[in-house]
Design a protein around this motif. Structure first.
Motif, PDB file in Angstrom:
ATOM      1  N   SER A 106       0.853  -1.176   0.000  1.00  0.00           N
ATOM      2  CA  SER A 106       0.000   0.000   0.000  1.00  0.00           C
ATOM      3  C   SER A 106       0.890   1.228   0.000  1.00  0.00           C
ATOM      4  CB  SER A 106      -0.919   0.042   1.222  1.00  0.00           C
ATOM      5  OG  SER A 106      -1.632   1.272   1.232  1.00  0.00           O
ATOM      6  N   LEU A 107       0.691   2.082  -0.970  1.00  0.00           N
ATOM      7  CA  LEU A 107       1.391   3.355  -1.004  1.00  0.00           C
ATOM      8  C   LEU A 107       0.577   4.436  -0.295  1.00  0.00           C
ATOM      9  CD1 LEU A 107       2.858   3.280  -4.614  1.00  0.00           C
ATOM     10  CD2 LEU A 107       3.796   2.378  -2.492  1.00  0.00           C
ATOM     11  N   THR A 165      -6.220   2.154  -5.744  1.00  0.00           N
ATOM     12  CA  THR A 165      -6.291   3.456  -6.404  1.00  0.00           C
ATOM     13  C   THR A 165      -4.876   3.996  -6.507  1.00  0.00           C
ATOM     14  OG1 THR A 165      -8.469   3.869  -5.460  1.00  0.00           O
ATOM     15  CG2 THR A 165      -7.247   5.785  -6.277  1.00  0.00           C
ATOM     16  N   PRO A 166      -4.317   4.089  -7.721  1.00  0.00           N
ATOM     17  CA  PRO A 166      -2.950   4.601  -7.859  1.00  0.00           C
ATOM     18  C   PRO A 166      -2.824   6.013  -7.303  1.00  0.00           C
ATOM     19  CG  PRO A 166      -3.672   3.569  -9.895  1.00  0.00           C
ATOM     20  CD  PRO A 166      -4.876   3.695  -9.013  1.00  0.00           C
ATOM     21  N   HIS A 193       3.297   4.579  -9.458  1.00  0.00           N
ATOM     22  CA  HIS A 193       4.456   3.713  -9.238  1.00  0.00           C
ATOM     23  C   HIS A 193       4.264   2.426 -10.046  1.00  0.00           C
ATOM     24  CE1 HIS A 193       7.103   0.922  -7.079  1.00  0.00           C
ATOM     25  NE2 HIS A 193       7.784   2.001  -6.706  1.00  0.00           N
ATOM     26  N   PRO A 194       5.348   1.815 -10.537  1.00  0.00           N
ATOM     27  CA  PRO A 194       5.217   0.572 -11.302  1.00  0.00           C
ATOM     28  C   PRO A 194       4.484  -0.552 -10.561  1.00  0.00           C
ATOM     29  CG  PRO A 194       7.391   1.488 -11.638  1.00  0.00           C
ATOM     30  CD  PRO A 194       6.739   2.319 -10.565  1.00  0.00           C
ATOM     31  N   TRP A 195       4.569  -0.590  -9.238  1.00  0.00           N
ATOM     32  CA  TRP A 195       3.803  -1.599  -8.493  1.00  0.00           C
ATOM     33  C   TRP A 195       2.311  -1.354  -8.686  1.00  0.00           C
ATOM     34  CZ3 TRP A 195       6.339  -1.862  -2.952  1.00  0.00           C
ATOM     35  CH2 TRP A 195       7.624  -2.403  -3.050  1.00  0.00           C
ATOM     36  N   GLU A 196       1.899  -0.093  -8.593  1.00  0.00           N
ATOM     37  CA  GLU A 196       0.487   0.246  -8.752  1.00  0.00           C
ATOM     38  C   GLU A 196       0.003  -0.055 -10.165  1.00  0.00           C
ATOM     39  OE1 GLU A 196      -0.279   4.094  -5.971  1.00  0.00           O
ATOM     40  OE2 GLU A 196       1.018   4.407  -7.705  1.00  0.00           O
ATOM     41  N   TRP A 228      -0.298  -3.822 -10.744  1.00  0.00           N
ATOM     42  CA  TRP A 228      -1.463  -4.394 -10.061  1.00  0.00           C
ATOM     43  C   TRP A 228      -2.744  -4.024 -10.802  1.00  0.00           C
ATOM     44  CZ3 TRP A 228      -2.183  -8.036  -6.543  1.00  0.00           C
ATOM     45  CH2 TRP A 228      -3.456  -8.177  -5.990  1.00  0.00           C
ATOM     46  N   GLU A 229      -2.856  -2.771 -11.193  1.00  0.00           N
ATOM     47  CA  GLU A 229      -4.048  -2.314 -11.896  1.00  0.00           C
ATOM     48  C   GLU A 229      -4.226  -3.038 -13.237  1.00  0.00           C
ATOM     49  OE1 GLU A 229      -6.267   1.927 -12.491  1.00  0.00           O
ATOM     50  OE2 GLU A 229      -4.099   1.903 -12.788  1.00  0.00           O
TER      51      GLU A 229
END
Length: 97
Positions: free
Chosen positions: A39-40, A65-66, A70-73, A76-77
């Motif tokens: 979680s960002l 919700t980005p 970030h590339p992780w977000e 995942w999306e």
């Protein structure tokens, strides 16, 4: 946190290369399987549900919700594997057994 569902959950905070903070959760199943979540937004529940989903222990894919693109977000999306290795601090996290 140990529960009666045969898994162990551990959440840590880490500093991203960008300077932002992230929470990262690992679920370790008794059979050795793992799942990771993040979680960002510093939402431990979101990170935990994501890790449980990745370990096959949560029924639905959590929505993220980005917040900083970030590339992780974005991975995942897009329902793609999260590229954990792009963050040097991820490989330095020490997990409880």
């Amino acid at each position: 946190m140990k529960s009666n569902r045969n898994h162990f959950i551990h959440t840590q905070s880490m500093r991203l290369a960008s300077g932002h903070e992230a929470l990262v959760t690992r679920v370790l199943k008794d059979d050795g399987g793992t799942g990771f979540g993040f979680s960002l937004q510093l939402d431990a529940t979101q990170a935990r549900h994501m890790a449980l989903y990745e370990a096959g222990l949560w029924p639905g894919r959590p929505q993220v919700t980005p917040v900083i693109a970030h590339p992780w977000e974005t991975a995942w999306e897009a329902c793609e594997p999260v590229p954990w290795q792009i963050e040097p601090a991820f490989s330095r996290l020490e997990w409880l057994p």
